[in-house]
Enzyme design. Structure first.
Site, PDB file in Angstrom:
ATOM      1  N   GLY A 184       0.815  -1.216   0.000  1.00  0.00           N
ATOM      2  CA  GLY A 184       0.000   0.000   0.000  1.00  0.00           C
ATOM      3  C   GLY A 184       0.844   1.260   0.000  1.00  0.00           C
ATOM      4  O   GLY A 184       2.019   1.228  -0.361  1.00  0.00           O
TER       5      GLY A 184
ATOM      6  N   HIS B 224       3.585   1.521  -8.207  1.00  0.00           N
ATOM      7  CA  HIS B 224       2.727   0.359  -7.952  1.00  0.00           C
ATOM      8  C   HIS B 224       1.725   0.181  -9.093  1.00  0.00           C
ATOM      9  O   HIS B 224       1.452  -0.938  -9.526  1.00  0.00           O
ATOM     10  CB  HIS B 224       1.928   0.545  -6.656  1.00  0.00           C
ATOM     11  CG  HIS B 224       2.752   0.618  -5.413  1.00  0.00           C
ATOM     12  ND1 HIS B 224       2.907   1.768  -4.693  1.00  0.00           N
ATOM     13  CD2 HIS B 224       3.465  -0.329  -4.744  1.00  0.00           C
ATOM     14  CE1 HIS B 224       3.665   1.534  -3.621  1.00  0.00           C
ATOM     15  NE2 HIS B 224       4.022   0.272  -3.635  1.00  0.00           N
TER      16      HIS B 224
ATOM     17  N   GLN C  68       8.592  -8.517   7.837  1.00  0.00           N
ATOM     18  CA  GLN C  68       9.762  -7.926   7.187  1.00  0.00           C
ATOM     19  C   GLN C  68      10.200  -6.619   7.827  1.00  0.00           C
ATOM     20  O   GLN C  68      11.029  -5.899   7.280  1.00  0.00           O
ATOM     21  CB  GLN C  68       9.523  -7.769   5.675  1.00  0.00           C
ATOM     22  CG  GLN C  68       8.482  -6.743   5.301  1.00  0.00           C
ATOM     23  CD  GLN C  68       8.101  -6.854   3.825  1.00  0.00           C
ATOM     24  OE1 GLN C  68       7.504  -7.835   3.403  1.00  0.00           O
ATOM     25  NE2 GLN C  68       8.485  -5.863   3.047  1.00  0.00           N
TER      26      GLN C  68
ATOM     27  N   LEU D 169       0.127   3.679  -2.019  1.00  0.00           N
ATOM     28  CA  LEU D 169       0.344   3.544  -3.463  1.00  0.00           C
ATOM     29  C   LEU D 169       0.842   4.811  -4.134  1.00  0.00           C
ATOM     30  O   LEU D 169       0.460   5.917  -3.781  1.00  0.00           O
ATOM     31  CB  LEU D 169      -0.958   3.112  -4.150  1.00  0.00           C
ATOM     32  CG  LEU D 169      -1.477   1.732  -3.792  1.00  0.00           C
ATOM     33  CD1 LEU D 169      -2.566   1.331  -4.782  1.00  0.00           C
ATOM     34  CD2 LEU D 169      -0.383   0.690  -3.776  1.00  0.00           C
TER      35      LEU D 169
ATOM     36  N   GLY E  26       8.693  -4.974  -8.648  1.00  0.00           N
ATOM     37  CA  GLY E  26       9.437  -3.847  -9.195  1.00  0.00           C
ATOM     38  C   GLY E  26      10.945  -4.039  -9.129  1.00  0.00           C
ATOM     39  O   GLY E  26      11.477  -4.565  -8.149  1.00  0.00           O
TER      40      GLY E  26
ATOM     41  N   GLN F 111      15.302  -7.738  -3.771  1.00  0.00           N
ATOM     42  CA  GLN F 111      14.059  -8.459  -3.460  1.00  0.00           C
ATOM     43  C   GLN F 111      13.579  -9.253  -4.679  1.00  0.00           C
ATOM     44  O   GLN F 111      13.156 -10.413  -4.564  1.00  0.00           O
ATOM     45  CB  GLN F 111      13.007  -7.432  -3.033  1.00  0.00           C
ATOM     46  CG  GLN F 111      11.588  -7.960  -2.970  1.00  0.00           C
ATOM     47  CD  GLN F 111      10.657  -6.920  -2.372  1.00  0.00           C
ATOM     48  OE1 GLN F 111      10.739  -6.629  -1.198  1.00  0.00           O
ATOM     49  NE2 GLN F 111       9.764  -6.367  -3.175  1.00  0.00           N
TER      50      GLN F 111
ATOM     51  N   SER G 133       8.633   5.987  -4.002  1.00  0.00           N
ATOM     52  CA  SER G 133       8.621   5.078  -2.859  1.00  0.00           C
ATOM     53  C   SER G 133       7.582   5.564  -1.858  1.00  0.00           C
ATOM     54  O   SER G 133       7.419   6.778  -1.678  1.00  0.00           O
ATOM     55  CB  SER G 133       9.999   5.052  -2.189  1.00  0.00           C
ATOM     56  OG  SER G 133       9.911   4.472  -0.904  1.00  0.00           O
ATOM     57  N   SER G 134       6.924   4.620  -1.222  1.00  0.00           N
ATOM     58  CA  SER G 134       5.959   4.983  -0.175  1.00  0.00           C
ATOM     59  C   SER G 134       6.657   5.761   0.932  1.00  0.00           C
ATOM     60  O   SER G 134       6.034   6.542   1.648  1.00  0.00           O
ATOM     61  CB  SER G 134       5.324   3.733   0.424  1.00  0.00           C
ATOM     62  OG  SER G 134       4.864   2.880  -0.598  1.00  0.00           O
ATOM     63  N   ARG G 135       7.959   5.534   1.090  1.00  0.00           N
ATOM     64  CA  ARG G 135       8.695   6.171   2.188  1.00  0.00           C
ATOM     65  C   ARG G 135       9.159   7.586   1.837  1.00  0.00           C
ATOM     66  O   ARG G 135       9.643   8.287   2.725  1.00  0.00           O
ATOM     67  CB  ARG G 135       9.886   5.305   2.599  1.00  0.00           C
ATOM     68  CG  ARG G 135       9.423   4.017   3.310  1.00  0.00           C
ATOM     69  CD  ARG G 135      10.581   3.160   3.766  1.00  0.00           C
ATOM     70  NE  ARG G 135      10.162   2.151   4.719  1.00  0.00           N
ATOM     71  CZ  ARG G 135      10.206   0.829   4.500  1.00  0.00           C
ATOM     72  NH1 ARG G 135      10.618   0.362   3.335  1.00  0.00           N
ATOM     73  NH2 ARG G 135       9.809  -0.024   5.440  1.00  0.00           N
TER      74      ARG G 135
END
Ligand code: AMP
Length: 278
Positions: free
Chosen positions: A31, A37, A61, A33, A147, A153, A185-187
């Site tokens: 999420g 995404h 994680q 988003l 991605g 990952q 990035s969500s961050r």
């Protein structure tokens, strides 16, 4: 778009689609988003007739000192965005559905998981490989999209799926970037205005490294210069700036094999990662 919260409902819809002769695509996310995404959903749609998006902030994680509680959660907005991008089913389970009492099994991918991010976040790829294996087995999709933004990952998940004979094809999607090159990035929402202005330097540094390596400059020197430049513009800590073999993620020693430049660095509260092919 329909939302389901149980594995049984997810399986029922996915197998109904497969029995009807449709190809099923899967796009796992946590999420928060952004366009990156949604590009995964659109790519999945190109390879499948029906796309399942998943929304699950995976506690396995996150280390105790990481941002699990602060991680952005807005199911209504994310659901609308997934639906507009072409997803037909949203799987948004709660934690007890995914990790019921007594759940102990972990999937680990030694080697690939221990270098780069794995050296700084030792818990991380175990959590990623476990949730990815579970979602792939739950959905039994024909294709799943992840991605390249999270390049290590992606390699861990590809290896896990191959080793566990999971028949889903794993596709990598290109990194979506802001106009100034910063990987979405969500961050990124943790960044202050000044930090946001400094953030694209991580992309610029990776570009200088890939250009330099192609021009014959030594990767170690380029990485040392890149690290210094990040610290110079205000990154408070640089976990790594490295050029590695694109598949094994071990130091790149064979110039005839594809290589990848990757970096991870802290800017204020955000840990930013990015990578580029050499
Ligand atoms: P996350 O929600 O951060 O776990 O990411 C879910 C999926 O979106 C993963 O496969 C990520 O690699 C992918 N992703 C995240 N950011 C980007 C981006 N900027 N471009 C392309 N894919 C991305």
């Amino acid at each position: 778009m329909q939302t389901v919260r149980t594995i049984a409902d997810l399986r029922a819809q996915a197998s109904a689609w497969r029995q009807g002769g449709g190809r099923v695509g899967l796009v796992p996310t946590m999420g928060g988003l952004h366009e990156g995404h949604l590009s995964l959903v659109r790519l999945a749609r190109e390879h499948a007739d029906h796309v399942i998006a998943t929304l699950f902030v995976n506690p396995a994680q996150f280390a105790p000192n990481e941002d699990f509680d602060a991680y952005p959660r807005d199911e209504a907005a994310d659901g609308d965005a997934f639906s507009n991008a072409g997803a037909e089913l949203l799987f948004a389970p709660d934690i007890a559905e995914v990790y019921p009492p007594g759940h102990v099994t972990q999937v680990s991918v030694p080697g690939l998981s221990e270098v780069l991010d794995g050296a700084f976040r030792p818990h991380f790829f175990g959590g990623v490989a476990t949730i990815a294996a579970k979602l792939l087995i739950q959905a039994m999709a024909d294709v799943a999209v992840f991605g390249e933004k999270d390049y290590q990952q992606l390699q861990v998940i590809k290896r896990m799926a191959r080793d566990l004979d999971i028949p889903t094809e794993i596709l990598g999607a290109p990194t979506s970037r802001e106009a100034d090159g910063l990987a979405m990035s969500s961050r990124n929402r943790y960044l202050t205005e000044d930090e946001r202005a400094a953030a694209p330097t991580i992309f610029a540094v990776l570009q200088e490294i890939t250009d330099g390596v192609r021009g014959g400059v030594g990767a170690d020197d380029l990485c040392a210069i890149g690290r210094a430049r990040l610290l110079d513009v205000g990154f408070r800590d640089v976990d790594y700036v490295s050029v590695v073999d694109a598949e094994t993620l071990q130091p790149a020693t064979d110039a005839s094999r594809p290589a990848r430049a990757l970096a991870a660095a802290w800017l204020g509260k955000a840990r930013l990662i990015d990578n580029l092919p050499v």
